[in-house]
Design a protein around this motif. Structure first.
Motif, PDB file in Angstrom:
ATOM      1  N   ARG A   1       0.844  -1.216   0.000  1.00  0.00           N
ATOM      2  CA  ARG A   1       0.000   0.000   0.000  1.00  0.00           C
ATOM      3  C   ARG A   1       0.872   1.257   0.000  1.00  0.00           C
ATOM      4  NH1 ARG A   1      -3.516  -3.116   3.432  1.00  0.00           N
ATOM      5  NH2 ARG A   1      -2.459  -2.318   5.275  1.00  0.00           N
ATOM      6  N   LYS A   2       1.955   1.231   0.755  1.00  0.00           N
ATOM      7  CA  LYS A   2       2.852   2.394   0.801  1.00  0.00           C
ATOM      8  C   LYS A   2       3.498   2.644  -0.557  1.00  0.00           C
ATOM      9  CE  LYS A   2       4.034   2.369   5.693  1.00  0.00           C
ATOM     10  NZ  LYS A   2       5.126   2.277   6.673  1.00  0.00           N
ATOM     11  N   TRP A   3       3.913   1.558  -1.239  1.00  0.00           N
ATOM     12  CA  TRP A   3       4.494   1.734  -2.567  1.00  0.00           C
ATOM     13  C   TRP A   3       3.464   2.340  -3.527  1.00  0.00           C
ATOM     14  CZ3 TRP A   3       9.303   2.109  -2.410  1.00  0.00           C
ATOM     15  CH2 TRP A   3      10.133   1.236  -1.720  1.00  0.00           C
ATOM     16  N   GLN A   4       2.233   1.875  -3.417  1.00  0.00           N
ATOM     17  CA  GLN A   4       1.188   2.414  -4.286  1.00  0.00           C
ATOM     18  C   GLN A   4       0.931   3.886  -3.972  1.00  0.00           C
ATOM     19  OE1 GLN A   4      -1.905  -0.398  -3.418  1.00  0.00           O
ATOM     20  NE2 GLN A   4      -1.210  -1.862  -4.973  1.00  0.00           N
ATOM     21  N   MET A   5       0.941   4.235  -2.695  1.00  0.00           N
ATOM     22  CA  MET A   5       0.754   5.646  -2.305  1.00  0.00           C
ATOM     23  C   MET A   5       1.926   6.497  -2.787  1.00  0.00           C
ATOM     24  SD  MET A   5      -2.016   6.049  -0.030  1.00  0.00           S
ATOM     25  CE  MET A   5      -1.500   7.318   1.054  1.00  0.00           C
ATOM     26  N   ALA A   6       3.137   5.939  -2.700  1.00  0.00           N
ATOM     27  CA  ALA A   6       4.308   6.687  -3.169  1.00  0.00           C
ATOM     28  C   ALA A   6       4.188   6.958  -4.671  1.00  0.00           C
ATOM     29  CB  ALA A   6       5.583   5.908  -2.865  1.00  0.00           C
ATOM     30  N   PHE A   7       3.714   5.993  -5.417  1.00  0.00           N
ATOM     31  CA  PHE A   7       3.517   6.201  -6.849  1.00  0.00           C
ATOM     32  C   PHE A   7       2.418   7.232  -7.094  1.00  0.00           C
ATOM     33  CE2 PHE A   7       1.084   5.106 -10.708  1.00  0.00           C
ATOM     34  CZ  PHE A   7       2.042   5.426 -11.657  1.00  0.00           C
ATOM     35  N   ALA A   8       1.333   7.112  -6.352  1.00  0.00           N
ATOM     36  CA  ALA A   8       0.215   8.052  -6.524  1.00  0.00           C
ATOM     37  C   ALA A   8       0.637   9.480  -6.201  1.00  0.00           C
ATOM     38  CB  ALA A   8      -0.955   7.635  -5.635  1.00  0.00           C
TER      39      ALA A   8
ATOM     40  N   LEU B   1       6.665   4.663 -12.322  1.00  0.00           N
ATOM     41  CA  LEU B   1       5.914   3.437 -12.573  1.00  0.00           C
ATOM     42  C   LEU B   1       6.848   2.227 -12.597  1.00  0.00           C
ATOM     43  CD1 LEU B   1       3.259   2.027 -13.231  1.00  0.00           C
ATOM     44  CD2 LEU B   1       3.630   2.604 -15.637  1.00  0.00           C
ATOM     45  N   ASP B   2       8.032   2.388 -13.190  1.00  0.00           N
ATOM     46  CA  ASP B   2       8.999   1.281 -13.232  1.00  0.00           C
ATOM     47  C   ASP B   2       9.442   0.891 -11.813  1.00  0.00           C
ATOM     48  OD1 ASP B   2       8.920   1.065 -15.987  1.00  0.00           O
ATOM     49  OD2 ASP B   2      10.609   2.448 -16.297  1.00  0.00           O
ATOM     50  N   GLU B   3       9.671   1.888 -10.973  1.00  0.00           N
ATOM     51  CA  GLU B   3      10.050   1.596  -9.578  1.00  0.00           C
ATOM     52  C   GLU B   3       8.921   0.889  -8.845  1.00  0.00           C
ATOM     53  OE1 GLU B   3      13.167   5.097  -8.333  1.00  0.00           O
ATOM     54  OE2 GLU B   3      11.044   5.656  -8.596  1.00  0.00           O
ATOM     55  N   LEU B   4       7.687   1.325  -9.096  1.00  0.00           N
ATOM     56  CA  LEU B   4       6.536   0.676  -8.468  1.00  0.00           C
ATOM     57  C   LEU B   4       6.459  -0.785  -8.900  1.00  0.00           C
ATOM     58  CD1 LEU B   4       3.888   0.703  -6.825  1.00  0.00           C
ATOM     59  CD2 LEU B   4       2.729   1.407  -8.938  1.00  0.00           C
TER      60      LEU B   4
ATOM     61  N   ALA C   1       6.931  -6.349  -7.503  1.00  0.00           N
ATOM     62  CA  ALA C   1       7.406  -7.693  -7.853  1.00  0.00           C
ATOM     63  C   ALA C   1       8.200  -8.286  -6.683  1.00  0.00           C
ATOM     64  CB  ALA C   1       8.265  -7.644  -9.115  1.00  0.00           C
ATOM     65  N   GLU C   2       9.017  -7.462  -6.043  1.00  0.00           N
ATOM     66  CA  GLU C   2       9.768  -7.925  -4.866  1.00  0.00           C
ATOM     67  C   GLU C   2       8.822  -8.330  -3.741  1.00  0.00           C
ATOM     68  OE1 GLU C   2      12.256  -4.615  -3.839  1.00  0.00           O
ATOM     69  OE2 GLU C   2      13.554  -4.868  -5.604  1.00  0.00           O
ATOM     70  N   GLU C   3       7.826  -7.498  -3.504  1.00  0.00           N
ATOM     71  CA  GLU C   3       6.858  -7.791  -2.438  1.00  0.00           C
ATOM     72  C   GLU C   3       6.049  -9.051  -2.749  1.00  0.00           C
ATOM     73  OE1 GLU C   3       7.015  -6.400   0.379  1.00  0.00           O
ATOM     74  OE2 GLU C   3       8.051  -4.537  -0.046  1.00  0.00           O
ATOM     75  N   ARG C   4       5.652  -9.217  -4.024  1.00  0.00           N
ATOM     76  CA  ARG C   4       4.899 -10.428  -4.416  1.00  0.00           C
ATOM     77  C   ARG C   4       5.744 -11.681  -4.226  1.00  0.00           C
ATOM     78  NH1 ARG C   4       2.540  -7.134  -8.244  1.00  0.00           N
ATOM     79  NH2 ARG C   4       4.136  -7.561  -9.788  1.00  0.00           N
ATOM     80  N   ALA C   5       7.032 -11.594  -4.589  1.00  0.00           N
ATOM     81  CA  ALA C   5       7.915 -12.750  -4.427  1.00  0.00           C
ATOM     82  C   ALA C   5       8.037 -13.128  -2.944  1.00  0.00           C
ATOM     83  CB  ALA C   5       9.293 -12.446  -5.013  1.00  0.00           C
ATOM     84  N   ARG C   6       8.203 -12.115  -2.115  1.00  0.00           N
ATOM     85  CA  ARG C   6       8.304 -12.381  -0.674  1.00  0.00           C
ATOM     86  C   ARG C   6       6.975 -12.924  -0.141  1.00  0.00           C
ATOM     87  NH1 ARG C   6      10.610 -14.769   2.901  1.00  0.00           N
ATOM     88  NH2 ARG C   6      10.111 -14.095   4.986  1.00  0.00           N
ATOM     89  N   GLU C   7       5.878 -12.354  -0.613  1.00  0.00           N
ATOM     90  CA  GLU C   7       4.553 -12.800  -0.176  1.00  0.00           C
ATOM     91  C   GLU C   7       4.317 -14.271  -0.554  1.00  0.00           C
ATOM     92  OE1 GLU C   7       0.101 -10.878  -0.284  1.00  0.00           O
ATOM     93  OE2 GLU C   7       1.293 -10.745  -2.117  1.00  0.00           O
TER      94      GLU C   7
END
Length: 141
Positions: A52-59, A65-68, A73-79
């Protein structure tokens, strides 16, 4: 077999419970598996918060967008890794085996000793097998 086990449990409950592999709950230590499950669930919540924080940072135009995409992808892999660990642990039992306190073991032995002479031989055998089972799926002491 008679009631010598019950007499000895009543005389030396902690020593006999350990001798007969009865686990006595001191009330202060959760199972390692339960502790790990809770830790993994907390980590999943933390991953969701970070996403959520990454999405807010992008917003808020703090990241591109590339950083997001990279961070998500990193968060999904960890999840996924955490979810796999949780799946390996399995689901918590709907009716988990409950550890007995020393007092409960003593009370069980007293009640069983008092009623022992009324049991049929097959019931005596079943009571001993059930009460001393090492199989976690079988109720026991």
């Amino acid at each position: 077999m008679d009631s010598h086990i019950f007499d000895s449990i009543l005389i030396h409950p902690k020593r006999k419970c350990q001798q007969y592999d009865v686990e006595i709950d001191d009330g202060n230590r959760p199972d390692d598996e339960d502790q790990l499950r809770e830790q993994l669930e907390r980590e999943l919540e933390e991953i969701k918060r970070r996403k959520r924080k990454w999405q807010m940072a992008f917003a808020n135009d703090v990241i591109t967008l590339d950083e997001l995409r990279e961070r998500m992808a990193e968060e999904r892999a960890r999840e996924e890794a955490v979810m796999q660990q949780l799946a390996q642990l399995g689901q918590p039992d709907d009716h988990p085996a409950r550890r007995l306190t020393a007092q409960e073991v003593i009370e069980f032995a007293r009640e069983l000793r008092a009623k022992w002479s009324y049991f049929e031989p097959e019931h005596k055998k079943a009571a001993i097998q059930t009460g001393t089972s090492k199989n976690p799926s079988t109720p026991g002491l």
